[in-house]
Write a protein that holds these residues in place. Structure first.
Motif, short mmCIF file in Angstrom:
data_model
loop_
_atom_site.label_atom_id
_atom_site.label_comp_id
_atom_site.label_asym_id
_atom_site.label_seq_id
_atom_site.Cartn_x
_atom_site.Cartn_y
_atom_site.Cartn_z
N LYS A 3 0.86 -1.18 0.00
CA LYS A 3 0.00 0.00 0.00
C LYS A 3 0.90 1.23 0.00
O LYS A 3 1.61 1.48 0.97
N VAL A 4 0.82 1.98 -1.11
CA VAL A 4 1.71 3.12 -1.33
C VAL A 4 0.90 4.41 -1.33
O VAL A 4 -0.09 4.52 -2.05
N LEU A 5 1.36 5.38 -0.55
CA LEU A 5 0.77 6.71 -0.51
C LEU A 5 1.67 7.66 -1.27
O LEU A 5 2.87 7.73 -1.00
N LEU A 21 3.92 3.05 -11.24
CA LEU A 21 3.47 2.15 -10.18
C LEU A 21 2.21 1.38 -10.58
O LEU A 21 1.97 0.29 -10.05
N LYS A 22 1.45 1.91 -11.50
CA LYS A 22 0.27 1.17 -11.97
C LYS A 22 0.67 -0.06 -12.78
O LYS A 22 -0.13 -0.96 -12.97
N GLU A 23 1.93 -0.13 -13.21
CA GLU A 23 2.44 -1.31 -13.91
C GLU A 23 2.78 -2.45 -12.95
O GLU A 23 2.98 -3.58 -13.38
N VAL A 24 2.86 -2.14 -11.66
CA VAL A 24 3.23 -3.14 -10.66
C VAL A 24 1.96 -3.79 -10.13
O VAL A 24 1.07 -3.11 -9.62
N SER A 25 1.88 -5.09 -10.26
CA SER A 25 0.62 -5.80 -9.97
C SER A 25 0.25 -5.81 -8.49
O SER A 25 -0.92 -5.87 -8.16
N ASN A 26 1.21 -5.77 -7.60
CA ASN A 26 0.88 -5.92 -6.18
C ASN A 26 0.93 -4.60 -5.42
O ASN A 26 1.28 -4.56 -4.24
N ARG A 38 -6.89 18.13 -9.77
CA ARG A 38 -5.65 18.39 -10.51
C ARG A 38 -4.86 17.10 -10.79
O ARG A 38 -3.82 17.14 -11.43
N ILE A 39 -5.37 15.98 -10.30
CA ILE A 39 -4.71 14.69 -10.56
C ILE A 39 -5.35 14.13 -11.82
O ILE A 39 -6.56 13.91 -11.87
N SER A 40 -4.53 13.87 -12.82
CA SER A 40 -5.09 13.45 -14.11
C SER A 40 -5.37 11.96 -14.21
O SER A 40 -6.21 11.54 -14.99
N ASN A 41 -4.67 11.14 -13.47
CA ASN A 41 -4.84 9.69 -13.61
C ASN A 41 -5.21 9.07 -12.27
O ASN A 41 -4.35 8.69 -11.50
N THR A 42 -6.51 8.96 -12.02
CA THR A 42 -6.98 8.43 -10.74
C THR A 42 -7.57 7.02 -10.85
O THR A 42 -7.99 6.46 -9.86
N ALA A 43 -7.59 6.46 -12.05
CA ALA A 43 -8.17 5.13 -12.25
C ALA A 43 -7.45 4.11 -11.35
O ALA A 43 -6.23 4.11 -11.25
N ASN A 44 -8.22 3.26 -10.71
CA ASN A 44 -7.70 2.19 -9.85
C ASN A 44 -6.85 2.72 -8.69
O ASN A 44 -5.91 2.06 -8.27
N ALA A 45 -7.17 3.91 -8.21
CA ALA A 45 -6.45 4.47 -7.08
C ALA A 45 -7.45 5.10 -6.10
O ALA A 45 -8.53 5.51 -6.49
N ILE A 46 -7.06 5.13 -4.85
CA ILE A 46 -7.82 5.84 -3.83
C ILE A 46 -7.32 7.28 -3.85
O ILE A 46 -6.10 7.52 -3.89
N VAL A 47 -8.22 8.25 -3.84
CA VAL A 47 -7.82 9.65 -3.89
C VAL A 47 -8.26 10.34 -2.61
O VAL A 47 -9.42 10.23 -2.19
N ILE A 48 -7.31 11.04 -1.98
CA ILE A 48 -7.58 11.78 -0.75
C ILE A 48 -7.21 13.24 -0.98
O ILE A 48 -6.09 13.53 -1.40
N GLU A 49 -8.15 14.11 -0.68
CA GLU A 49 -7.87 15.54 -0.74
C GLU A 49 -7.44 15.99 0.64
O GLU A 49 -8.13 15.71 1.63
N PHE A 167 13.01 4.57 -11.32
CA PHE A 167 13.78 4.27 -10.12
C PHE A 167 12.87 4.17 -8.89
O PHE A 167 13.04 3.28 -8.05
N VAL A 168 11.89 5.07 -8.78
CA VAL A 168 10.94 5.00 -7.67
C VAL A 168 10.19 3.65 -7.72
O VAL A 168 10.00 3.00 -6.69
N LYS A 169 9.79 3.24 -8.91
CA LYS A 169 9.11 1.94 -9.06
C LYS A 169 10.00 0.81 -8.55
O LYS A 169 9.53 -0.08 -7.83
N LYS A 170 11.28 0.84 -8.88
CA LYS A 170 12.20 -0.19 -8.41
C LYS A 170 12.33 -0.18 -6.88
O LYS A 170 12.44 -1.23 -6.26
N LEU A 171 12.30 1.02 -6.29
CA LEU A 171 12.35 1.11 -4.82
C LEU A 171 11.08 0.53 -4.19
O LEU A 171 11.16 -0.12 -3.15
#
Length: 188
Positions: A3-5, A21-26, A38-49, A167-171
């Motif tokens: 679970k990534v914030l 990160l959307k490419e990472v299955s888990n 202002r967030i353009s890509n919210t599909a399959n994500a939880i959004v918190i204002e 690089f962030v995805k690898k981390l």
């Protein structure tokens, strides 16, 4: 499931990190921004204002997360202290934060002082941090980067947002790597 914030999810770099990160299955993504529109890509994500200056907003956002990715501008000293406080109170240890190239130059340029404060705060937090110090961002469609460690001369040049996101995805995929590291990242 990790679970990534993402704090600062409406930023130009964050948009690339979200895509990567959307490419990472888990991975379950939670996107945190002052203005969710202002967030353009919210599909399959939880959004918190919410606001990084508001401790309760951060505390609620951090709850239940495994990794916090910080991608902010502005009052980074206050924001990072709030994030650290929220993470410690909730018990979340892993953080990846974006700072800037040049924060260890002497004399320190005034424009870089907030980025240095963020870096110092996370380094002294007791959290499992990785700080990234990118060179200038580009919109290049390439993944081409090199890493330098704190204390080594920074080298390379302007780096694509896509490279930083890779690089962030690898981390995120390997959160045990580069803990306690303050890394320069730039184009080869």
């Amino acid at each position: 499931m990790k679970k990534v914030l993402i704090i600062g999810a409406s930023g130009s770099l964050a948009q690339y990190v979200i895509e990567a990160l959307k490419e990472v299955s888990n991975v379950e993504l939670t996107l945190f921004a002052r203005n969710k529109n202002r967030i353009s890509n919210t599909a399959n994500a939880i959004v918190i204002e919410g606001d990084a200056e508001n401790f309760n907003d951060l505390k609620n956002a951090v709850t239940g997360k495994d990794i916090v990715y910080v991608n902010l501008a502005g009052n980074l000293d206050e924001y990072s202290k709030n994030i650290i406080h929220a993470m410690k109170e909730i018990g979340v240890k892993r953080v990846i934060a974006i700072s800037s190239i040049g924060i260890f130059d002497e004399p320190l340029k005034s424009v870089l002082k907030p980025y240095r404060a963020l870096s110092d705060n996370f380094e002294n937090s007791g959290l499992e941090y990785t700080i990234l110090r990118p060179d200038w961002f580009t919109n290049g469609n390439e993944i081409d980067y090199q890493i330098t460690h704190k204390g080594e001369p920074e080298k390379g040049g302007a780096i694509s947002r896509k490279s930083i996101a890779d690089f962030v995805k690898k981390l995120v995929e390997n959160p045990e790597k580069f803990i306690g590291e303050n890394l320069g990242i730039s184009k080869v």
